[in-house]
Each structure stands twice: as structure tokens, then as C-alpha cells.
Design a protein around this motif. Structure first.
Motif, PDB file in Angstrom:
ATOM      1  N   VAL A  42      -3.678  -3.193  21.047  1.00 49.68           N
ATOM      2  CA  VAL A  42      -3.132  -1.851  21.277  1.00 49.68           C
ATOM      3  C   VAL A  42      -3.379  -0.997  20.037  1.00 49.68           C
ATOM      4  CG1 VAL A  42      -1.054  -0.519  21.793  1.00 49.68           C
ATOM      5  CG2 VAL A  42      -1.359  -2.787  22.805  1.00 49.68           C
ATOM      6  N   ARG A  46      -5.709   4.320  21.724  1.00 52.88           N
ATOM      7  CA  ARG A  46      -5.703   3.829  23.110  1.00 52.88           C
ATOM      8  C   ARG A  46      -4.521   4.421  23.881  1.00 52.88           C
ATOM      9  NH1 ARG A  46      -5.565  -2.566  25.071  1.00 52.88           N
ATOM     10  NH2 ARG A  46      -5.328  -2.143  27.303  1.00 52.88           N
ATOM     11  N   LEU A  47      -3.353   4.451  23.244  1.00 53.09           N
ATOM     12  CA  LEU A  47      -2.174   5.012  23.903  1.00 53.09           C
ATOM     13  C   LEU A  47      -2.357   6.502  24.180  1.00 53.09           C
ATOM     14  CD1 LEU A  47       0.672   3.239  21.885  1.00 53.09           C
ATOM     15  CD2 LEU A  47       0.095   2.868  24.288  1.00 53.09           C
ATOM     16  N   GLU A  48      -3.034   7.187  23.273  1.00 50.41           N
ATOM     17  CA  GLU A  48      -3.240   8.619  23.457  1.00 50.41           C
ATOM     18  C   GLU A  48      -4.276   8.907  24.537  1.00 50.41           C
ATOM     19  OE1 GLU A  48      -3.552  12.659  20.704  1.00 50.41           O
ATOM     20  OE2 GLU A  48      -3.682  10.677  19.788  1.00 50.41           O
ATOM     21  N   MET A  50      -4.460   7.162  27.317  1.00 45.13           N
ATOM     22  CA  MET A  50      -3.873   6.799  28.611  1.00 45.13           C
ATOM     23  C   MET A  50      -3.058   7.951  29.183  1.00 45.13           C
ATOM     24  SD  MET A  50      -2.300   2.980  28.074  1.00 45.13           S
ATOM     25  CE  MET A  50      -3.327   1.534  27.883  1.00 45.13           C
ATOM     26  N   LYS A  54       1.174   5.695  32.563  1.00 44.90           N
ATOM     27  CA  LYS A  54       0.569   4.388  32.300  1.00 44.90           C
ATOM     28  C   LYS A  54       0.902   3.911  30.887  1.00 44.90           C
ATOM     29  CE  LYS A  54      -3.820   1.899  32.590  1.00 44.90           C
ATOM     30  NZ  LYS A  54      -5.287   2.018  32.870  1.00 44.90           N
ATOM     31  N   GLY A  55       0.815   4.801  29.916  1.00 43.36           N
ATOM     32  CA  GLY A  55       1.136   4.425  28.541  1.00 43.36           C
ATOM     33  C   GLY A  55       2.597   4.074  28.379  1.00 43.36           C
ATOM     34  N   LEU A  58       3.271   0.658  29.783  1.00 44.63           N
ATOM     35  CA  LEU A  58       2.761  -0.391  28.904  1.00 44.63           C
ATOM     36  C   LEU A  58       3.725  -0.658  27.753  1.00 44.63           C
ATOM     37  CD1 LEU A  58       0.651  -2.342  27.796  1.00 44.63           C
ATOM     38  CD2 LEU A  58      -0.521  -0.391  26.762  1.00 44.63           C
ATOM     39  N   ASN A 323       0.442  12.336  27.228  1.00 41.42           N
ATOM     40  CA  ASN A 323       0.410  10.917  26.877  1.00 41.42           C
ATOM     41  C   ASN A 323       1.626  10.594  26.010  1.00 41.42           C
ATOM     42  OD1 ASN A 323      -0.441  11.273  23.900  1.00 41.42           O
ATOM     43  ND2 ASN A 323      -2.050  12.391  25.001  1.00 41.42           N
ATOM     44  N   VAL A 324       1.842   9.321  25.729  1.00 42.50           N
ATOM     45  CA  VAL A 324       3.066   8.919  25.034  1.00 42.50           C
ATOM     46  C   VAL A 324       3.097   9.396  23.579  1.00 42.50           C
ATOM     47  CG1 VAL A 324       3.576   6.927  26.493  1.00 42.50           C
ATOM     48  CG2 VAL A 324       2.059   6.638  24.509  1.00 42.50           C
TER      49      VAL A 324
END
Length: 411
Positions: A42, A46-48, A50, A54-55, A58, A323-324
């Protein structure tokens, strides 16, 4: 079999059943468990990349697995000599330092510590435009707050030049600040996020140990003459908990509390020591206020302060967050907007148990303001609505601000 043995057997059976219910396979399929990435897989990038939902799912999944297995132990403590610190003067000049020597460098600046001292702990590495922009907005807002006289002169000059000009953001051009009260102070950015170069470091950060390091620098500040009453400590994400630990360390050594700690979307904590309470909470300072913008994503939905604000209610992210990561830093953007002179009351909120209750005008208590101008006697959960784009605050008309739910209140 005796009654005592029967009761004992029942208790053992109940305990075993309780333990089995906590197994990850009872609420996640084997396929979901197999496809959940490891911490090494991770990254913030990658989180940004998604979608928000979805993020958030996860991060929630990783958090619950970590809590059930209790296998993650905090193990990363950055060296004080590796944590960058920026001392930002009201004229925009910057002095670079490290956590190990910033107190000495701060006191070398003329007039340091005579007025408000704001210390910001970053909680994310500034490796993406979203994170960088949020911190830039916060720094710019404090420059305006601490250099207001110059800003007022600039406004008068602009009025002479033209009454019409293109503006980039109403965060920066609200008219009210032209007549706002002058406030001076010092801004210190402790860039802890700079050391969290991987998601694994972020997840395994030893919050108590890191907070203790920061706390000792606060002790040094006050020992050199800065009153704790003028220190405002602000923590972003995981560093909101570090700020809380710093406040605890400060109180433990001095017997006094910092005046205020603000948590900007305190994060979920994946790594904890067993039987050890940790994290930002009321009591870490005289007053603790918190803004939750991704409580069902990377943030926590748990109450962390004397007063907890939930823009648009507990959610994976506030309006406009794609995103998260963007959801986390929205708290920083909201606070920055409130810091700008004249925008201190851009975020009117009402005590309520849910956003639905807020929308139905069924809240209770007087109207409050999220951000820099929050009342220090507030307690409980507050709801408010925000805009998807800047300006984020849904500032209510004056008539509505003094009359809410059929009751009149003094502003």
C-alpha cells in the motif's frame, strides 16, 4: 457434575464462541482476506489513485484485521534530527531547522514568543499536489493572520487601482478581513509527515514515543519563557494523536496543560500496544477541538476532543473528495479557510446526533463555529454542511446566526 462445574463449562463455551466470532473469516471471505494487500503493497499514491469508496473500504478492512489479530506493534520512531521544522515569519521568510534544534533557532528570531505561537504537526508526506496544496493554504492563511496590517494596506491600494479584479479564490479575497482585528504571532511547521515516506511507516508509527519527543520541545519552549496559554498545537491525521501524546507528556512533566490542541481528521491507528490507551482525547489540553472529514475512511469516527465537528456527518469523505487522501486533507483546508482574516465564522455548526437531525432543524444548543474561532466552552458532537469547492464554508446570514430552532442567542 456440580453446579459450579456446570457454570464453569458454560463460561468456557461462551468465551470460545466469543473468540471464534472475532475471527476475520467470520466477516470476510477467504478470497477477500487473500486479496487484502500487505502494508508493503500500500502507498499513499495508490490510495490517492483509488475512488473514494474503494480506498475507504480498503483502509477499513486493514484496520479491522489489525485490531482482531493484534499483530501490528508500533515500531517506527523518527529521529529528532531527521524531522524537518520550518519557522515561518510574518513577512514570509523561513528559517529551516530540525526538531532537535528548532527551539534554539526560534528564540534567535526577534520578538519570538511574545504573541500567539501556532505549531502544526503534519501527518502526511507532501508527495502529491493534493497534500502540498492543503499545507500551502494553511501556511498562507496564517501569514495573512499574522501580517494583517500589511494585508489591509494592500487592500486599500487595490481599491485605488480598481474596483474590479480577477480573484483566484474567495478563501483569499473575503472582504471582511479588510476591517478585521490585527493579530500577531509565530508559525512553526513540524513536518513529521516528511518522515512517513511509506504507508508502512505511517501505520507503524510509535505515537507515544514520537509525541514524547515533541512534548519535550514544548517543555523547552515554556522553560525559555513562552507561556503555555499562548501555544496552539495542531495535528493532521496520525499526527493529531502525536499532538495528544505531546500534550500528555507536557502535562506529566510540568503539571500544566497546553491551552489548545486541534485535531485535523485524526486517523485510525492500525498499530497499537495491547492494554495501552493511546490517541488524541479530551484532557490532553485545556481545550481539544477536532474536525472529522474521513471518519469512515482513513479517519476515526470516535470522539477525540471536548468538541468534535462532523462536516456533512460521519462519512468516508466530505463533498468534493475524490479519494481518501483528499478526504483527510479537507480538514486542513477547512481550518485554513477559517484562519483567514474575516472568514473565522465561515463554518456555522449545531450540536446534533446526526446530519439528518441537523437538516431537520432538530439540533440543540446554540450555534457554534468550527475552526479557529471556536468557543472554548463547547462540548459534544456538532454537525454542519460544507460546499464541495472553495469557499467550503456555508456561512449563514447574520439574521439566521442569532436565531436558530426558534431561540435567539447572542453571537
Amino acid at each position: 457434575m456440580s453446579l459450579r462445574l456446570c457454570l464453569l463449562a458454560c463460561l468456557v463455551a461462551a468465551a470460545c464462541a466469543s473468540k471464534s466470532e472475532l475471527k476475520p473469516t467470520n466477516w470476510l471471505s477467504a478470497n477477500e482476506l487473500e486479496t487484502t494487500p500487505s502494508l508493503n503493497d500500500v502507498s499513499f499514491q495508490r490510495l490517492e489513485s483509488m475512488p473514494l469508496q474503494k480506498g475507504a473500504q480498503l483502509v477499513e478492512k486493514m484496520y479491522h484485521i489489525a485490531q482482531i489479530n493484534n499483530e501490528l506493534t508500533p515500531s517506527f520512531v523518527p529521529s529528532a534530527s531527521n524531522i524537518p521544522v520550518r519557522i515561518i515569519k510574518s513577512n514570509g521568510d523561513r528559517v529551516d531547522a530540525k526538531l532537535s534544534n528548532y527551539v534554539e533557532k526560534a528564540f534567535a528570531q526577534p520578538g519570538f514568543g511574545q504573541d500567539e505561537v501556532t505549531i502544526v504537526l503534519t501527518g502526511l508526506p507532501q508527495t502529491t499536489p493534493t497534500i502540498k496544496k492543503a499545507m500551502q493554504k494553511l501556511e498562507q492563511a496564517y501569514l495573512q493572520r499574522y501580517n494583517l496590517q500589511e494585508q489591509q494596506k494592500h487592500a486599500l491600494h487595490q481599491q485605488h487601482k480598481s474596483t474590479e479584479y480577477e480573484s483566484t479564490s474567495s478563501e483569499e479575497t473575503a472582504d471582511e478581513w479588510k476591517n478585521a482585528q490585527t493579530i500577531s504571532g509565530d508559525l512553526i511547521i513540524i513536518d513529521l509527515g516528511n518522515t512517513l515516506t511509506t504507508f508502512q511507516r505511517y501505520a507503524l508509527l510509535d505515537v507515544p514515543a514520537t509525541g514524547a519527543m515533541v512534548g519535550h520541545t514544548l517543555i523547552e519552549l515554556t522553560n525559555k519563557g513562552v507561556p503555555q496559554e499562548i501555544i496552539h498545537l495542531i495535528g493532521q491525521g496520525i499526527s493529531a494523536h502525536v499532538a495528544g501524546a505531546a500534550g500528555q507528556e507536557y502535562t506529566g512533566h510540568t503539571g500544566h496543560k497546553l491551552r489548545r490542541i486541534t485535531g485535523l481528521d485524526p486517523s485510525k491507528m492500525l498499530a497499537k500496544r495491547r492494554d495501552y490507551l493511546v490517541g488524541l482525547s479530551r484532557g490532553d489540553a485545556d481545550f481539544v477541538d477536532v474536525i472529522h472529514t474521513s471518519s469512515l475512511g482513513m479517519g476515526t469516527s470516535m470522539r477525540c476532543g471536548d468538541v468534535d465537528f462532523y462536516p456533512n456527518g460521519p462519512s468516508q469523505g466530505t463533498p468534493g473528495s475524490e479519494n481518501v487522501i483528499e478526504a483527510v486533507v479537507r480538514a486542513t483546508r477547512y481550518f485554513a479557510e477559517s484562519v483567514r482574516p474575516g472568514c473565522e465564522r465561515n463554518f456555522p455548526a449545531v450540536a446534533a446526533k446526526s446530519l439528518k437531525q441537523y437538516k431537520q432543524n432538530d439540533g440543540f444548543g446554540k450555534r457554534a463555529y468550527m475552526g479557529i474561532d471556536v468557543d472554548y466552552d463547547l462540548q459534544g458532537d456538532y454537525m454542519l454542511e460544507v460546499n464541495a469547492k472553495s469557499p467550503f464554508g456555508k456561512r449563514a446570514p447574520a439574521q439566521k446566526q442569532i436565531s436558530y430552532h426558534g431561540q435567539r442567542h447572542e453571537i
